[in-house]
Motif scaffolding. Structure first.
Motif, PDB file in Angstrom:
ATOM      1  N   LEU A  11       0.833  -1.207   0.000  1.00  0.00           N
ATOM      2  CA  LEU A  11       0.000   0.000   0.000  1.00  0.00           C
ATOM      3  C   LEU A  11       0.868   1.259   0.000  1.00  0.00           C
ATOM      4  CD1 LEU A  11      -2.743  -1.159   2.502  1.00  0.00           C
ATOM      5  CD2 LEU A  11      -3.125  -0.512   0.106  1.00  0.00           C
ATOM      6  N   LYS A  12       1.963   1.221   0.724  1.00  0.00           N
ATOM      7  CA  LYS A  12       2.856   2.378   0.802  1.00  0.00           C
ATOM      8  C   LYS A  12       3.602   2.609  -0.513  1.00  0.00           C
ATOM      9  CE  LYS A  12       6.909   4.098   3.271  1.00  0.00           C
ATOM     10  NZ  LYS A  12       7.882   3.813   4.335  1.00  0.00           N
ATOM     11  N   HIS A  13       4.076   1.523  -1.142  1.00  0.00           N
ATOM     12  CA  HIS A  13       4.947   1.658  -2.308  1.00  0.00           C
ATOM     13  C   HIS A  13       4.214   1.552  -3.650  1.00  0.00           C
ATOM     14  CE1 HIS A  13       8.581   1.956   0.027  1.00  0.00           C
ATOM     15  NE2 HIS A  13       8.099   0.997   0.806  1.00  0.00           N
ATOM     16  N   ASP A  14       2.972   1.154  -3.631  1.00  0.00           N
ATOM     17  CA  ASP A  14       2.169   1.076  -4.854  1.00  0.00           C
ATOM     18  C   ASP A  14       1.157   2.221  -4.845  1.00  0.00           C
ATOM     19  OD1 ASP A  14       0.811   0.250  -7.177  1.00  0.00           O
ATOM     20  OD2 ASP A  14      -0.476  -1.112  -6.033  1.00  0.00           O
ATOM     21  N   VAL A  26       5.465  -9.236  -7.948  1.00  0.00           N
ATOM     22  CA  VAL A  26       4.866  -8.066  -7.282  1.00  0.00           C
ATOM     23  C   VAL A  26       5.927  -6.982  -7.098  1.00  0.00           C
ATOM     24  CG1 VAL A  26       3.830  -7.206  -5.153  1.00  0.00           C
ATOM     25  CG2 VAL A  26       2.999  -9.335  -6.162  1.00  0.00           C
ATOM     26  N   LEU A  27       7.084  -7.360  -6.573  1.00  0.00           N
ATOM     27  CA  LEU A  27       8.154  -6.380  -6.379  1.00  0.00           C
ATOM     28  C   LEU A  27       8.574  -5.762  -7.709  1.00  0.00           C
ATOM     29  CD1 LEU A  27      10.361  -8.207  -3.730  1.00  0.00           C
ATOM     30  CD2 LEU A  27       9.003  -6.122  -3.376  1.00  0.00           C
ATOM     31  N   GLY A  28       8.657  -6.569  -8.751  1.00  0.00           N
ATOM     32  CA  GLY A  28       9.026  -6.079 -10.070  1.00  0.00           C
ATOM     33  C   GLY A  28       8.004  -5.124 -10.664  1.00  0.00           C
ATOM     34  N   GLY A  29       6.771  -5.195 -10.179  1.00  0.00           N
ATOM     35  CA  GLY A  29       5.716  -4.319 -10.668  1.00  0.00           C
ATOM     36  C   GLY A  29       5.613  -2.994  -9.946  1.00  0.00           C
ATOM     37  N   LEU A  30       6.412  -2.817  -8.903  1.00  0.00           N
ATOM     38  CA  LEU A  30       6.408  -1.541  -8.186  1.00  0.00           C
ATOM     39  C   LEU A  30       7.218  -0.506  -8.966  1.00  0.00           C
ATOM     40  CD1 LEU A  30       6.857  -2.802  -4.508  1.00  0.00           C
ATOM     41  CD2 LEU A  30       4.758  -1.994  -5.618  1.00  0.00           C
ATOM     42  N   PRO A  31       6.867   0.764  -8.859  1.00  0.00           N
ATOM     43  CA  PRO A  31       7.541   1.767  -9.682  1.00  0.00           C
ATOM     44  C   PRO A  31       8.976   2.101  -9.256  1.00  0.00           C
ATOM     45  CG  PRO A  31       5.909   2.818  -8.280  1.00  0.00           C
ATOM     46  CD  PRO A  31       5.756   1.331  -8.103  1.00  0.00           C
ATOM     47  N   ARG A  78      12.795   1.644  -8.526  1.00  0.00           N
ATOM     48  CA  ARG A  78      13.835   0.742  -9.051  1.00  0.00           C
ATOM     49  C   ARG A  78      14.390  -0.220  -7.996  1.00  0.00           C
ATOM     50  NH1 ARG A  78      15.584   1.357 -14.161  1.00  0.00           N
ATOM     51  NH2 ARG A  78      15.310   3.384 -15.130  1.00  0.00           N
ATOM     52  N   ARG A  79      14.525   0.256  -6.763  1.00  0.00           N
ATOM     53  CA  ARG A  79      15.116  -0.629  -5.752  1.00  0.00           C
ATOM     54  C   ARG A  79      14.252  -1.860  -5.528  1.00  0.00           C
ATOM     55  NH1 ARG A  79      13.905   3.935  -1.887  1.00  0.00           N
ATOM     56  NH2 ARG A  79      11.848   3.442  -1.115  1.00  0.00           N
ATOM     57  N   TRP A  80      12.934  -1.737  -5.616  1.00  0.00           N
ATOM     58  CA  TRP A  80      12.052  -2.892  -5.431  1.00  0.00           C
ATOM     59  C   TRP A  80      12.046  -3.752  -6.682  1.00  0.00           C
ATOM     60  CZ3 TRP A  80      12.403  -2.936  -0.724  1.00  0.00           C
ATOM     61  CH2 TRP A  80      12.194  -1.825   0.080  1.00  0.00           C
ATOM     62  N   GLN A  81      12.161  -3.140  -7.853  1.00  0.00           N
ATOM     63  CA  GLN A  81      12.266  -3.910  -9.094  1.00  0.00           C
ATOM     64  C   GLN A  81      13.546  -4.737  -9.075  1.00  0.00           C
ATOM     65  OE1 GLN A  81      12.010  -0.944 -12.171  1.00  0.00           O
ATOM     66  NE2 GLN A  81       9.850  -0.524 -11.753  1.00  0.00           N
ATOM     67  N   TRP A  82      14.646  -4.114  -8.614  1.00  0.00           N
ATOM     68  CA  TRP A  82      15.916  -4.816  -8.512  1.00  0.00           C
ATOM     69  C   TRP A  82      15.804  -5.992  -7.535  1.00  0.00           C
ATOM     70  CZ3 TRP A  82      19.150  -5.801  -4.413  1.00  0.00           C
ATOM     71  CH2 TRP A  82      20.397  -6.313  -4.743  1.00  0.00           C
TER      72      TRP A  82
END
Length: 138
Positions: free
Chosen positions: A27-30, A80-85, A87-91
């Protein structure tokens, strides 16, 4: 919320404190509202799990539904992490996929099996704020 985003659903254990923290993190990061959520204790959560061949009472029942296709275990987390905007979560999502699937899913299942003992349990599901409520399925 666009139609495409409405197709991204995370099914989680609403009484698991680790799972509730995961949902709060999302909820915080999306902030774009890409993901919707369904507790496995809800009617929609049970239906989604069953329609993807999962037992709604299993401790391994974390599910990502992406445009009708189901993903479980570490594959779901990485997607899910890869779908967050950010970059650190995508990585981190990409890094989660590096170890062999069998190895990483064994670790996931160990944590899932012992999650109540390790992280605790609540008698009621996570209660979203009024602003967040539209992202939760009944």
């Amino acid at each position: 919320m666009t139609e495409k985003y409405a197709q991204l659903i995370v099914v989680y254990d609403g009484t698991c404190l680790l799972c509730s923290r995961w949902i709060r993190f999302l909820l915080k990061h999306d902030q774009a509202g890409r993901y919707q959520f369904a507790a496995m204790q809800s009617d929609s959560g049970r239906q989604l799990l069953q329609s993807h061949g999962l037992d709604p009472h299993s401790p391994y029942s974390m599910l990502l539904v992406d445009d009708g296709k189901g993903y479980t275990d570490t594959t779901a987390i990485a997607r899910v992490l890869g779908g967050l905007p950010q970059r650190r979560w995508q990585w981190l999502g990409a890094a989660t996929s590096l170890p062999p699937k069998g190895m990483r899913d064994r670790v996931y299942r160990f944590v899932a099996r012992h999650r109540y003992r390790l992280f605790g349990r609540s008698e009621q599901c996570f209660v979203p704020t009024p602003e967040q409520r539209a992202r939760f399925m009944p």
